[in-house]
Design a protein around this motif. Structure first.
Motif: not given
Length: 266
Positions: A180-207
């Motif tokens: 909830d805090n992350l969604c409020m801070r960055f003005h994201l819906t839960t679906e958008q936050l899930e999408e960003k998290l998936s991209t972040f984890l993929l980036d961590c895996q690639c790097r």
């Protein structure tokens, strides 16, 4: 066949207060997110190589390939500012066009202290000269110096098991105060936050990014998310500006009088 000696690092400690450092704040104040990205990418390039890079025109052109939207002149200006504010060692840059610093070298040699070290190490900065002033060893080859015993040891994490990065963010996949805090801070819906998290984890895996613990992972995600959202907002603003300019041009053309405008009776 002997295994080739490894020089660079696969990962390095990233201070969660990196963007609050006065040097980076000065860079950010003058160049915005472009200055911050250049500083982070330079650190990655330096640790990938070891503890320094030799800044040449050839290296600069290769470096610019991964910095779309940043010109050669802007990159030169940002680096000169980083040198001016002491982010990189001024003497070594002016004398040998080498990008490094005392802090970079301290972290590097702490990280490799368990390796079998051989050969020579150029561009070392002496941390404890007799006159009390640090002096860069310009282009001289020296043995690896031991650092003061009072320096806090750097804990280098071992290889993380597959899926551990995902475990750190398990809380974000279900209703929680942190989500909830992350969604409020960055003005994201839960679906958008899930999408960003998936991209972040993929980036961590690639790097092949390895986090030391849950706090390290969460702080990394917060910094990454802020940079990505600021970049997206800037791109959106630029596209909106271009669209408005195009609409104004079309509006002028539409309002221009033609012969048909005067063909009817008044």
């Amino acid at each position: 066949m002997a295994r080739p000696e490894e020089k660079g690092l696969k990962y390095y400690p990233f201070d969660v207060d990196f963007f609050n450092d006065e040097k980076i704040e000065a860079i950010s104040g003058e160049f915005g997110i472009k200055g911050e990205i250049v500083a982070v990418r330079l650190l990655c390039a330096i640790y990938r190589n070891g503890y320094f890079i030799e800044w040449s025109d050839l290296y600069k052109m290769k470096f610019l390939r991964n910095l779309p939207g940043i010109s050669s002149d802007l990159l030169d200006t940002i680096i000169l500012r980083l040198v001016k504010w002491g982010f990189f060692d001024k003497d070594l840059f002016n004398s040998a066009k080498v990008l490094t610093s005392r802090g970079i070298q301290r972290r590097y040699f702490e990280a490799i202290r368990r390796r079998k070290q051989s050969g020579e190490y150029p561009y070392r900065i002496d941390e404890s000269p007799s006159d009390g002033k640090r002096q860069p060893k310009k282009a001289h080859l020296t043995e690896v110096a031991s650092f003061p015993a009072t320096a806090p040891p750097l804990t280098v994490p071992s290889a993380s098991p597959e899926g551990s990065n995902e475990d750190y963010f398990e809380e974000l996949h279900r209703p929680s105060s942190m989500r909830d805090n992350l969604c409020m801070r960055f003005h994201l819906t839960t679906e958008q936050l899930e999408e960003k998290l998936s991209t972040f984890l993929l980036d961590c895996q690639c790097r092949q990014t390895v986090h030391q613990d849950r706090r390290d992972a969460i702080n990394h995600f917060n910094d990454w998310l802020r940079i990505v959202i600021e970049a997206e907002k800037k791109q959106k603003d630029e596209q909106s500006t271009k669209s408005n300019q195009a609409n104004r041009r079309r509006g002028v053309q539409k309002l221009a009088p033609t012969s048909e405008d005067y063909g009817g009776a008044f």
